[in-house]
Design an enzyme around this catalytic site. Structure first.
Site, PDB file in Angstrom:
ATOM      1  N   ASP A 174       0.885  -1.170   0.000  1.00  0.00           N
ATOM      2  CA  ASP A 174       0.000   0.000   0.000  1.00  0.00           C
ATOM      3  C   ASP A 174       0.917   1.212   0.000  1.00  0.00           C
ATOM      4  O   ASP A 174       1.904   1.249   0.743  1.00  0.00           O
ATOM      5  CB  ASP A 174      -0.887  -0.020   1.272  1.00  0.00           C
ATOM      6  CG  ASP A 174      -2.042   0.993   1.200  1.00  0.00           C
ATOM      7  OD1 ASP A 174      -1.764   2.185   0.964  1.00  0.00           O
ATOM      8  OD2 ASP A 174      -3.197   0.594   1.396  1.00  0.00           O
ATOM      9  N   CYS A 202      -7.657  -2.210  -3.695  1.00  0.00           N
ATOM     10  CA  CYS A 202      -7.313  -0.792  -3.829  1.00  0.00           C
ATOM     11  C   CYS A 202      -8.262  -0.131  -4.831  1.00  0.00           C
ATOM     12  O   CYS A 202      -8.835  -0.800  -5.686  1.00  0.00           O
ATOM     13  CB  CYS A 202      -5.862  -0.631  -4.266  1.00  0.00           C
ATOM     14  SG  CYS A 202      -5.466  -1.434  -5.801  1.00  0.00           S
ATOM     15  N   PRO A 203      -8.438   1.173  -4.736  1.00  0.00           N
ATOM     16  CA  PRO A 203      -9.291   1.852  -5.709  1.00  0.00           C
ATOM     17  C   PRO A 203      -8.610   1.895  -7.066  1.00  0.00           C
ATOM     18  O   PRO A 203      -7.385   1.779  -7.160  1.00  0.00           O
ATOM     19  CB  PRO A 203      -9.426   3.264  -5.126  1.00  0.00           C
ATOM     20  CG  PRO A 203      -8.244   3.448  -4.253  1.00  0.00           C
ATOM     21  CD  PRO A 203      -7.835   2.103  -3.758  1.00  0.00           C
ATOM     22  N   ARG A 231     -11.777  -3.291  -8.767  1.00  0.00           N
ATOM     23  CA  ARG A 231     -12.261  -2.720 -10.021  1.00  0.00           C
ATOM     24  C   ARG A 231     -11.589  -3.467 -11.170  1.00  0.00           C
ATOM     25  O   ARG A 231     -10.385  -3.761 -11.114  1.00  0.00           O
ATOM     26  CB  ARG A 231     -11.951  -1.221 -10.119  1.00  0.00           C
ATOM     27  CG  ARG A 231     -12.853  -0.326  -9.277  1.00  0.00           C
ATOM     28  CD  ARG A 231     -14.319  -0.332  -9.742  1.00  0.00           C
ATOM     29  NE  ARG A 231     -15.184   0.509  -8.930  1.00  0.00           N
ATOM     30  CZ  ARG A 231     -15.879   0.095  -7.867  1.00  0.00           C
ATOM     31  NH1 ARG A 231     -15.815  -1.169  -7.479  1.00  0.00           N
ATOM     32  NH2 ARG A 231     -16.666   0.932  -7.206  1.00  0.00           N
ATOM     33  N   GLU A 260     -17.059  -4.552 -17.865  1.00  0.00           N
ATOM     34  CA  GLU A 260     -18.295  -5.131 -17.309  1.00  0.00           C
ATOM     35  C   GLU A 260     -19.544  -4.291 -17.579  1.00  0.00           C
ATOM     36  O   GLU A 260     -20.662  -4.822 -17.594  1.00  0.00           O
ATOM     37  CB  GLU A 260     -18.148  -5.342 -15.795  1.00  0.00           C
ATOM     38  CG  GLU A 260     -18.115  -4.051 -14.982  1.00  0.00           C
ATOM     39  CD  GLU A 260     -17.931  -4.286 -13.480  1.00  0.00           C
ATOM     40  OE1 GLU A 260     -17.039  -5.054 -13.104  1.00  0.00           O
ATOM     41  OE2 GLU A 260     -18.688  -3.683 -12.699  1.00  0.00           O
ATOM     42  N   HIS A 292     -19.957  -8.620 -10.093  1.00  0.00           N
ATOM     43  CA  HIS A 292     -19.808  -7.449  -9.207  1.00  0.00           C
ATOM     44  C   HIS A 292     -20.830  -7.495  -8.063  1.00  0.00           C
ATOM     45  O   HIS A 292     -21.624  -6.572  -7.874  1.00  0.00           O
ATOM     46  CB  HIS A 292     -19.948  -6.150 -10.012  1.00  0.00           C
ATOM     47  CG  HIS A 292     -19.241  -4.988  -9.351  1.00  0.00           C
ATOM     48  ND1 HIS A 292     -18.606  -3.990 -10.050  1.00  0.00           N
ATOM     49  CD2 HIS A 292     -19.067  -4.663  -8.045  1.00  0.00           C
ATOM     50  CE1 HIS A 292     -18.083  -3.109  -9.224  1.00  0.00           C
ATOM     51  NE2 HIS A 292     -18.350  -3.490  -7.990  1.00  0.00           N
TER      52      HIS A 292
HETATM   53  P1  NAI Z   1     -10.181   2.284   1.341  1.00  0.00           P
HETATM   54  O1  NAI Z   1     -10.130   3.681   0.803  1.00  0.00           O
HETATM   55  O2  NAI Z   1     -10.564   2.076   2.762  1.00  0.00           O
HETATM   56  O3  NAI Z   1      -8.780   1.560   1.100  1.00  0.00           O
HETATM   57  C1  NAI Z   1      -8.107   1.588  -0.125  1.00  0.00           C
HETATM   58  C2  NAI Z   1      -6.626   1.377   0.173  1.00  0.00           C
HETATM   59  O4  NAI Z   1      -5.961   1.211  -1.085  1.00  0.00           O
HETATM   60  C3  NAI Z   1      -5.964   2.555   0.896  1.00  0.00           C
HETATM   61  O5  NAI Z   1      -5.233   2.091   2.008  1.00  0.00           O
HETATM   62  C4  NAI Z   1      -5.048   3.163  -0.177  1.00  0.00           C
HETATM   63  O6  NAI Z   1      -3.872   3.744   0.376  1.00  0.00           O
HETATM   64  C5  NAI Z   1      -4.724   1.927  -0.994  1.00  0.00           C
HETATM   65  N1  NAI Z   1      -4.225   2.199  -2.330  1.00  0.00           N
HETATM   66  C6  NAI Z   1      -4.460   3.261  -3.130  1.00  0.00           C
HETATM   67  N2  NAI Z   1      -3.804   3.121  -4.293  1.00  0.00           N
HETATM   68  C7  NAI Z   1      -3.132   1.941  -4.220  1.00  0.00           C
HETATM   69  C8  NAI Z   1      -2.280   1.244  -5.094  1.00  0.00           C
HETATM   70  N3  NAI Z   1      -1.980   1.720  -6.306  1.00  0.00           N
HETATM   71  N4  NAI Z   1      -1.771   0.060  -4.694  1.00  0.00           N
HETATM   72  C9  NAI Z   1      -2.070  -0.443  -3.489  1.00  0.00           C
HETATM   73  N5  NAI Z   1      -2.886   0.162  -2.602  1.00  0.00           N
HETATM   74  C10 NAI Z   1      -3.419   1.353  -2.973  1.00  0.00           C
HETATM   75  O7  NAI Z   1     -11.185   1.502   0.360  1.00  0.00           O
HETATM   76  P2  NAI Z   1     -11.994   0.167   0.657  1.00  0.00           P
HETATM   77  O8  NAI Z   1     -13.287   0.475   1.300  1.00  0.00           O
HETATM   78  O9  NAI Z   1     -11.090  -0.816   1.310  1.00  0.00           O
HETATM   79  O10 NAI Z   1     -12.366  -0.292  -0.852  1.00  0.00           O
HETATM   80  C11 NAI Z   1     -11.358  -0.673  -1.758  1.00  0.00           C
HETATM   81  C12 NAI Z   1     -11.968  -0.804  -3.151  1.00  0.00           C
HETATM   82  O11 NAI Z   1     -12.878  -1.896  -3.183  1.00  0.00           O
HETATM   83  C13 NAI Z   1     -12.849   0.381  -3.595  1.00  0.00           C
HETATM   84  O12 NAI Z   1     -12.061   1.452  -4.091  1.00  0.00           O
HETATM   85  C14 NAI Z   1     -13.693  -0.228  -4.671  1.00  0.00           C
HETATM   86  O13 NAI Z   1     -13.038  -0.109  -5.921  1.00  0.00           O
HETATM   87  C15 NAI Z   1     -13.748  -1.700  -4.269  1.00  0.00           C
HETATM   88  N6  NAI Z   1     -15.107  -2.129  -3.881  1.00  0.00           N
HETATM   89  C16 NAI Z   1     -15.681  -3.188  -4.529  1.00  0.00           C
HETATM   90  C17 NAI Z   1     -16.953  -3.608  -4.197  1.00  0.00           C
HETATM   91  C18 NAI Z   1     -17.596  -4.799  -4.847  1.00  0.00           C
HETATM   92  O14 NAI Z   1     -18.821  -4.955  -4.764  1.00  0.00           O
HETATM   93  N7  NAI Z   1     -16.851  -5.695  -5.486  1.00  0.00           N
HETATM   94  C19 NAI Z   1     -17.731  -2.891  -3.178  1.00  0.00           C
HETATM   95  C20 NAI Z   1     -17.003  -1.840  -2.503  1.00  0.00           C
HETATM   96  C21 NAI Z   1     -15.741  -1.470  -2.868  1.00  0.00           C
END
Ligand code: NAI
Length: 326
Positions: A174, A202-203, A231, A260, A292
């Site tokens: 991270d 990660c986003p 994603r 998708e 998804h």
């Molecule tokens: P969060 O914001 O709590 O955590 C994201 C983490 O990724 C942060 O610690 C950030 O520093 C890190 N990060 C940013 N860029 C990065 C990179 N290039 N390499 C590695 N780490 C990196 O977000 P949360 O809630 O954990 O969600 C993560 C992702 O999950 C969301 O952005 C969304 O795309 C995805 N998601 C998917 C869902 C689904 O139904 N499949 C539902 C909800 C979220």
């Protein structure tokens, strides 16, 4: 306040109707996703509420602005499909639901992982046909394996807790490392080289599109499994397919796919799909794809609808928007 939801399904309506008892908003539910082609359906709305496969680009935002829309309230955590700076420049703030159930997504990623390593999709089909043979179903223990967690935010940390329960060695990457007991951070190259399982939390940003590509796949073990519940565009699907075909990678479980939009959340069983890469991935015995649905639990849907309507209430009352995308 009139709120128009796009890309809705019956379960969205059920949970928004329940949450709206406490708010009393005028809510309209549209099935089509929001895009420049459907934005006129927001006519008369104060707020539009898009979902993950809507395309909220400049053209769409221009139409929303001309229809008098004042707020874009995403009912998702991710917002990579919205041109947020442009929306703000047109006077339309964007809010989202930053957390609703990290457990839903993290648990789904392990459901996928377990199904993959224990070949559950094959076993299920066999026993339904009264075929009780075990040939070809030899799996792998998770205990003692190295799991590479890419992104240690809310979902990643829940996944880490689950992985600890399985007795796995946890490597993490991270850009903003945290201090998490039992977790060793490494650079991405090391994580990819050493992991038996690589899982993405990660986003999607401009910088990490195709984070998993031909080069990074070449760094991974040829038995490694990739799990993606974040994603789709984090993975170059063509490169993944090539690596799977050439057996340079052990398998993949994907809840998201870069193309998708327009396919996931729809029933195409009567006509098949035109996307050959997705069709080929689905046909592979060591690939599992879900549509998804990582977020799709009762708890998450309840939290999404409550937070979305609370975001609208903050806007209506002129308060600071606690979940605004900046
Ligand atoms: P969060 O914001 O709590 O955590 C994201 C983490 O990724 C942060 O610690 C950030 O520093 C890190 N990060 C940013 N860029 C990065 C990179 N290039 N390499 C590695 N780490 C990196 O977000 P949360 O809630 O954990 O969600 C993560 C992702 O999950 C969301 O952005 C969304 O795309 C995805 N998601 C998917 C869902 C689904 O139904 N499949 C539902 C909800 C979220």
């Amino acid at each position: 306040m009139k709120i128009v939801l796009f890309d809705t399904k019956p379960y969205d309506r059920k949970h928004f109707e329940a949450a709206n008892k406490a708010f009393g908003y005028d809510i309209v539910y549209h099935e089509p996703a929001l895009s420049r082609h459907t934005a006129v359906m927001a006519a008369g709305a104060d707020v539009v509420c898009p979902f993950v496969n809507c395309t909220v680009d400049r053209d769409t935002i221009d139409i929303l602005a001309s229809e008098g829309v004042k707020l874009i309230a995403m009912r998702s955590a991710g917002f990579n499909n919205v041109d947020c700076p442009y929306a703000l420049s047109r006077g339309i703030p964007v809010v989202r639901v930053p957390a609703y159930s990290p457990y839903a997504v993290a648990e789904h990623s392990f459901a996928l992982l377990l199904a993959l390593v224990r070949k559950l999709t094959h076993a299920y089909v066999r026993t339904r046909e009264f075929n009780f043979s075990l040939s070809g179903l030899v799996g792998m223990d998770l205990h003692g394996k190295t799991i590479g967690v890419v992104g240690t935010g809310k979902i990643g940390r829940v996944a880490i807790d689950i992985a600890k329960g399985f007795g796995m060695r946890i490597l993490a990457y991270d850009p903003y490392p945290a201090s998490i007991p039992g977790v060793g951070y490494a650079d991405l190259d090391t994580l990819l080289k050493e992991s038996d399982i690589v899982t993405l939390y990660c986003p999607l940003t401009d910088d990490n599109r195709h984070l998993i590509n031909a080069d990074t796949l070449a760094d991974m073990k040829d038995t490694a499994l990739i799990i993606n519940t974040s994603r789709g565009a984090l993975i170059d699907s063509e490169a993944l397919l090539a690596a799977l075909k050439e057996r340079r990678i052990g398998g993949a479980a994907l809840d998201v796919y870069e193309e998708e939009a327009g396919i996931f959340y729809t029933d195409q069983s009567d006509m098949g799909i035109e996307d050959d890469t997705l069709a080929r991935l689905i046909s592979m015995p060591n690939v599992i794809i879900t549509s998804h649905q990582g977020y799709l639990t009762e708890e998450a849907l309840t939290a999404i609808s409550n937070t979305t309507l609370s975001n609208v209430r903050e806007f209506e009352e002129g308060k600071e928007l606690s979940n605004q995308v900046r």
